[in-house]
Design a protein around this motif. Sequence first.
Motif, PDB file in Angstrom:
ATOM      1  N   ALA A 156      -2.252  -9.876  -6.647  1.00 23.62           N
ATOM      2  CA  ALA A 156      -2.168  -8.669  -7.481  1.00 23.62           C
ATOM      3  C   ALA A 156      -3.555  -8.052  -7.663  1.00 23.62           C
ATOM      4  O   ALA A 156      -3.721  -6.826  -7.600  1.00 23.62           O
ATOM      5  CB  ALA A 156      -1.548  -9.005  -8.834  1.00 23.62           C
ATOM      6  N   ALA A 157      -4.557  -8.894  -7.860  1.00 24.05           N
ATOM      7  CA  ALA A 157      -5.933  -8.405  -7.997  1.00 24.05           C
ATOM      8  C   ALA A 157      -6.400  -7.767  -6.689  1.00 24.05           C
ATOM      9  O   ALA A 157      -7.038  -6.704  -6.696  1.00 24.05           O
ATOM     10  CB  ALA A 157      -6.861  -9.551  -8.398  1.00 24.05           C
ATOM     11  N   LEU A 158      -6.077  -8.391  -5.561  1.00 21.62           N
ATOM     12  CA  LEU A 158      -6.475  -7.833  -4.265  1.00 21.62           C
ATOM     13  C   LEU A 158      -5.752  -6.521  -3.983  1.00 21.62           C
ATOM     14  O   LEU A 158      -6.337  -5.594  -3.427  1.00 21.62           O
ATOM     15  CB  LEU A 158      -6.208  -8.840  -3.141  1.00 21.62           C
ATOM     16  N   LYS A 159      -4.488  -6.438  -4.363  1.00 17.69           N
ATOM     17  CA  LYS A 159      -3.711  -5.207  -4.172  1.00 17.69           C
ATOM     18  C   LYS A 159      -4.369  -4.071  -4.941  1.00 17.69           C
ATOM     19  O   LYS A 159      -4.517  -2.958  -4.441  1.00 17.69           O
ATOM     20  CB  LYS A 159      -2.283  -5.444  -4.659  1.00 17.69           C
ATOM     21  N   SER A 160      -4.791  -4.355  -6.163  1.00 20.50           N
ATOM     22  CA  SER A 160      -5.481  -3.363  -6.983  1.00 20.50           C
ATOM     23  C   SER A 160      -6.792  -2.932  -6.315  1.00 20.50           C
ATOM     24  O   SER A 160      -7.111  -1.744  -6.256  1.00 20.50           O
ATOM     25  CB  SER A 160      -5.742  -3.947  -8.363  1.00 20.50           C
ATOM     26  N   GLN A 161      -7.547  -3.907  -5.813  1.00 17.81           N
ATOM     27  CA  GLN A 161      -8.797  -3.594  -5.112  1.00 17.81           C
ATOM     28  C   GLN A 161      -8.532  -2.741  -3.873  1.00 17.81           C
ATOM     29  O   GLN A 161      -9.286  -1.806  -3.593  1.00 17.81           O
ATOM     30  CB  GLN A 161      -9.524  -4.881  -4.698  1.00 17.81           C
ATOM     31  N   LEU A 162      -7.469  -3.065  -3.126  1.00 19.22           N
ATOM     32  CA  LEU A 162      -7.130  -2.294  -1.922  1.00 19.22           C
ATOM     33  C   LEU A 162      -6.777  -0.855  -2.277  1.00 19.22           C
ATOM     34  O   LEU A 162      -7.180   0.076  -1.574  1.00 19.22           O
ATOM     35  CB  LEU A 162      -5.960  -2.942  -1.174  1.00 19.22           C
ATOM     36  N   LYS A 163      -6.031  -0.663  -3.359  1.00 24.67           N
ATOM     37  CA  LYS A 163      -5.668   0.695  -3.780  1.00 24.67           C
ATOM     38  C   LYS A 163      -6.916   1.487  -4.149  1.00 24.67           C
ATOM     39  O   LYS A 163      -7.060   2.655  -3.771  1.00 24.67           O
ATOM     40  CB  LYS A 163      -4.687   0.655  -4.952  1.00 24.67           C
ATOM     41  N   LYS A 164      -7.837   0.861  -4.888  1.00 22.20           N
ATOM     42  CA  LYS A 164      -9.092   1.536  -5.251  1.00 22.20           C
ATOM     43  C   LYS A 164      -9.899   1.858  -3.999  1.00 22.20           C
ATOM     44  O   LYS A 164     -10.475   2.933  -3.879  1.00 22.20           O
ATOM     45  CB  LYS A 164      -9.928   0.654  -6.194  1.00 22.20           C
ATOM     46  N   PHE A 165      -9.938   0.914  -3.063  1.00 24.62           N
ATOM     47  CA  PHE A 165     -10.676   1.105  -1.821  1.00 24.62           C
ATOM     48  C   PHE A 165     -10.105   2.294  -1.041  1.00 24.62           C
ATOM     49  O   PHE A 165     -10.836   3.155  -0.577  1.00 24.62           O
ATOM     50  CB  PHE A 165     -10.607  -0.181  -0.973  1.00 24.62           C
ATOM     51  N   LYS A 166      -8.769   2.368  -0.926  1.00 25.85           N
ATOM     52  CA  LYS A 166      -8.138   3.464  -0.188  1.00 25.85           C
ATOM     53  C   LYS A 166      -8.389   4.804  -0.873  1.00 25.85           C
ATOM     54  O   LYS A 166      -8.641   5.805  -0.213  1.00 25.85           O
ATOM     55  CB  LYS A 166      -6.630   3.217  -0.065  1.00 25.85           C
ATOM     56  N   THR A 167      -8.340   4.824  -2.211  1.00 30.41           N
ATOM     57  CA  THR A 167      -8.604   6.058  -2.953  1.00 30.41           C
ATOM     58  C   THR A 167     -10.033   6.520  -2.701  1.00 30.41           C
ATOM     59  O   THR A 167     -10.280   7.697  -2.427  1.00 30.41           O
ATOM     60  CB  THR A 167      -8.386   5.826  -4.474  1.00 30.41           C
ATOM     61  N   ARG A 168     -10.975   5.587  -2.764  1.00 31.82           N
ATOM     62  CA  ARG A 168     -12.384   5.899  -2.525  1.00 31.82           C
ATOM     63  C   ARG A 168     -12.595   6.380  -1.096  1.00 31.82           C
ATOM     64  O   ARG A 168     -13.314   7.348  -0.842  1.00 31.82           O
ATOM     65  CB  ARG A 168     -13.241   4.674  -2.836  1.00 31.82           C
ATOM     66  N   LEU A 169     -11.924   5.738  -0.161  1.00 32.36           N
ATOM     67  CA  LEU A 169     -12.051   6.087   1.255  1.00 32.36           C
ATOM     68  C   LEU A 169     -11.532   7.498   1.512  1.00 32.36           C
ATOM     69  O   LEU A 169     -12.192   8.292   2.184  1.00 32.36           O
ATOM     70  CB  LEU A 169     -11.269   5.072   2.093  1.00 32.36           C
ATOM     71  N   SER A 170     -10.362   7.824   0.963  1.00 33.45           N
ATOM     72  CA  SER A 170      -9.793   9.157   1.185  1.00 33.45           C
ATOM     73  C   SER A 170     -10.628  10.221   0.477  1.00 33.45           C
ATOM     74  O   SER A 170     -10.799  11.325   0.990  1.00 33.45           O
ATOM     75  CB  SER A 170      -8.337   9.223   0.752  1.00 33.45           C
ATOM     76  N   ARG A 171     -11.186   9.895  -0.685  1.00 36.48           N
ATOM     77  CA  ARG A 171     -12.051  10.831  -1.411  1.00 36.48           C
ATOM     78  C   ARG A 171     -13.323  11.097  -0.612  1.00 36.48           C
ATOM     79  O   ARG A 171     -13.761  12.227  -0.488  1.00 36.48           O
ATOM     80  CB  ARG A 171     -12.385  10.273  -2.791  1.00 36.48           C
ATOM     81  N   ASP A 172     -13.905  10.031  -0.040  1.00 39.33           N
ATOM     82  CA  ASP A 172     -15.134  10.189   0.756  1.00 39.33           C
ATOM     83  C   ASP A 172     -14.886  11.009   2.013  1.00 39.33           C
ATOM     84  O   ASP A 172     -15.765  11.755   2.455  1.00 39.33           O
ATOM     85  CB  ASP A 172     -15.694   8.806   1.149  1.00 39.33           C
ATOM     86  N   ARG A 173     -13.694  10.905   2.587  1.00 38.98           N
ATOM     87  CA  ARG A 173     -13.379  11.666   3.808  1.00 38.98           C
ATOM     88  C   ARG A 173     -13.256  13.153   3.523  1.00 38.98           C
ATOM     89  O   ARG A 173     -13.519  13.976   4.376  1.00 38.98           O
ATOM     90  CB  ARG A 173     -12.076  11.164   4.427  1.00 38.98           C
ATOM     91  N   ARG A 174     -12.827  13.495   2.294  1.00 40.93           N
ATOM     92  CA  ARG A 174     -12.663  14.913   1.939  1.00 40.93           C
ATOM     93  C   ARG A 174     -14.000  15.590   1.701  1.00 40.93           C
ATOM     94  O   ARG A 174     -14.113  16.797   1.799  1.00 40.93           O
ATOM     95  CB  ARG A 174     -11.792  15.043   0.695  1.00 40.93           C
ATOM     96  N   HIS A 175     -15.022  14.820   1.341  1.00 35.89           N
ATOM     97  CA  HIS A 175     -16.334  15.428   1.005  1.00 35.89           C
ATOM     98  C   HIS A 175     -17.213  15.524   2.218  1.00 35.89           C
ATOM     99  O   HIS A 175     -17.171  14.867   3.162  1.00 35.89           O
ATOM    100  CB  HIS A 175     -17.038  14.626  -0.085  1.00 35.89           C
TER     101      HIS A 175
END
Length: 104
Positions: free
Chosen positions: A85-104
């Motif tokens: 569950a902790a890793l799933k949360s980390q993965l979701k944050k990682f994907k959000t950060r990754l998609s945000r970085d791609r937009r900038h």
Amino acid sequence: PGNMKITTHAVHFHPHQPLVRFIEEHLHKLETFQSSLLKGEVFLRVNNQSVNNKTVEIRLAMPGHELFASHEASTFEAATIRTLAALKSQLKKFKTRLSRDRRH
């Protein structure tokens, strides 16, 4: 199961095959969140300090990144669920950060 290679290390004991299968099946489910997971390394430990004496540590590797989580519980299965569950949360944050970085 996906392409992720999973290695399970039990420290000072030999785990039962059903436990190893349980961990691997649940770990492979994380690939639905992040398909680029390359490796999962699992460490199982028993300490005699408390009721929650089973520790599960999981390290996930993907290109250029590594995630880690660890939890203790009274059973390895419960510790595995909490760690995942902790890793799933980390993965979701990682994907959000990754998609945000791609937009900038």
